[in-house]
Design a protein around this motif. Structure first.
Motif, PDB file in Angstrom:
ATOM      1  N   SER A 208      -2.606  -5.519   1.575  1.00 22.08           N
ATOM      2  CA  SER A 208      -3.080  -5.614   0.194  1.00 22.08           C
ATOM      3  C   SER A 208      -4.229  -4.645  -0.075  1.00 22.08           C
ATOM      4  N   ILE A 209      -5.038  -4.394   0.938  1.00 16.03           N
ATOM      5  CA  ILE A 209      -6.114  -3.408   0.803  1.00 16.03           C
ATOM      6  C   ILE A 209      -5.526  -2.011   0.645  1.00 16.03           C
ATOM      7  N   GLN A 210      -4.505  -1.709   1.449  1.00 13.28           N
ATOM      8  CA  GLN A 210      -3.843  -0.410   1.349  1.00 13.28           C
ATOM      9  C   GLN A 210      -3.214  -0.215  -0.027  1.00 13.28           C
ATOM     10  N   CYS A 211      -2.703  -1.300  -0.585  1.00 16.02           N
ATOM     11  CA  CYS A 211      -2.036  -1.242  -1.896  1.00 16.02           C
ATOM     12  C   CYS A 211      -3.018  -1.382  -3.059  1.00 16.02           C
ATOM     13  N   LYS A 212      -4.308  -1.507  -2.738  1.00 16.48           N
ATOM     14  CA  LYS A 212      -5.356  -1.665  -3.746  1.00 16.48           C
ATOM     15  C   LYS A 212      -5.080  -2.857  -4.660  1.00 16.48           C
ATOM     16  N   LEU A 213      -4.702  -3.960  -4.004  1.00 17.28           N
ATOM     17  CA  LEU A 213      -4.336  -5.165  -4.732  1.00 17.28           C
ATOM     18  C   LEU A 213      -5.484  -6.165  -4.817  1.00 17.28           C
ATOM     19  N   THR A 214      -6.507  -5.976  -3.996  1.00 19.56           N
ATOM     20  CA  THR A 214      -7.554  -6.993  -3.840  1.00 19.56           C
ATOM     21  C   THR A 214      -8.407  -7.207  -5.088  1.00 19.56           C
ATOM     22  N   GLU A 215      -8.483  -6.224  -5.974  1.00 18.85           N
ATOM     23  CA  GLU A 215      -9.267  -6.419  -7.199  1.00 18.85           C
ATOM     24  C   GLU A 215      -8.554  -7.344  -8.178  1.00 18.85           C
TER      25      GLU A 215
ATOM     26  N   GLN B 271       3.707  -5.138  -5.813  1.00 17.02           N
ATOM     27  CA  GLN B 271       2.893  -4.934  -4.617  1.00 17.02           C
ATOM     28  C   GLN B 271       2.620  -6.253  -3.902  1.00 17.02           C
ATOM     29  N   PHE B 272       2.383  -7.308  -4.670  1.00 16.54           N
ATOM     30  CA  PHE B 272       2.180  -8.632  -4.088  1.00 16.54           C
ATOM     31  C   PHE B 272       3.414  -9.041  -3.289  1.00 16.54           C
TER      32      PHE B 272
END
Length: 236
Positions: free
Chosen positions: A65-72, A21-22
């Motif tokens: 990245s928010i759409q991919c739920k990567l921020t956590e 995702q990154f």
């Protein structure tokens, strides 16, 4: 120190998607910026400055990245103008150790525009006292030296990434040079500048994707010595 990250991100199948995702988020942001290279408004009303191109990259990446739920798992922090002047950094990616939420790995990014044309209008704005102080504090160092010093002060788990928007022979490409020991070159009395970095890109036998870059620095001992520094291709 990075061994826990490997366990969390690479050895657990359901979390391996973070690297993928990154990679996708960065490629998407890079392609978006590429669309604006050489942009010219027929009416002459819109002019894209270097800072605007950086903002386009960051906003596109952050939204994706928010759409991919990567921020956590991976944060992206834009520096203030004062911080950018003092540290030579445009933004920092931090990879978190999920159980503790502590940043265990950081990538400090400095954007270098090969076709640098800042807006004349920017000079008209009044410079704040904090900006004046930041410039005074860092007047004797180049931006390349500042980011090398910053990464060195954080430790081996902080990597510097010089991100080129365009370069010789390929003005619409986005590529980078990454390492965690640029300070060693400075300590040996050598120059750390665009000439040195572009030579690395031109002579590179191996070019990796952003996702592969993340995989490499998540290894237990970080980048293998024979891969330092590494070249990263952001545009396809």
């Amino acid at each position: 120190m990075t061994s826990n990250i490997i366990k969390d991100f690479l050895k657990i199948p359901e979390k391996f998607y973070i690297v993928q995702q990154f990679n996708q988020c960065i490629i998407f942001a890079s392609q978006r910026v590429k669309e604006y290279f050489g942009f010219q408004d027929p009416e002459g009303k819109i002019k894209l400055s270097n800072s605007m191109l950086t903002d386009i990259f960051l906003m596109t990446y952050i939204n994706r990245s928010i759409q991919c739920k990567l921020t956590e798992s991976i944060s992206c922090t834009r520096m203030t103008e004062e911080q950018a002047i003092l540290l030579g950094i445009d933004w920092v990616w931090a990879v978190y150790d999920l159980p503790s939420k502590n940043p265990k790995l950081q990538v400090a990014v400095q954007v270098i525009h090969m076709d640098k044309k800042e807006e004349v209008e920017e000079k008209k704005f009044k410079i704040s006292e904090s900006m004046k102080m930041a410039k005074a504090e860092s007047i004797n160092k180049t931006n390349h030296e500042k980011i090398a010093d910053f990464c060195s002060s954080i430790g081996r788990d902080c990597y510097g990434l010089f991100l080129f928007f365009g370069h010789k022979g390929d003005p619409k490409s986005i590529c980078g040079v990454l390492s965690n020991d640029f300070h060693v070159r400075l300590g040996n009395g050598h120059e750390l500048d665009n000439t040195f970095l572009l030579e690395i890109i031109e002579k590179a036998k191996t070019v990796v994707t952003p996702g592969r870059m993340l995989e490499l620095i998540l290894q237990k001992d970080g980048l293998p010595e024979d891969l330092k520094p590494i070249c990263v291709k952001f545009t396809q």
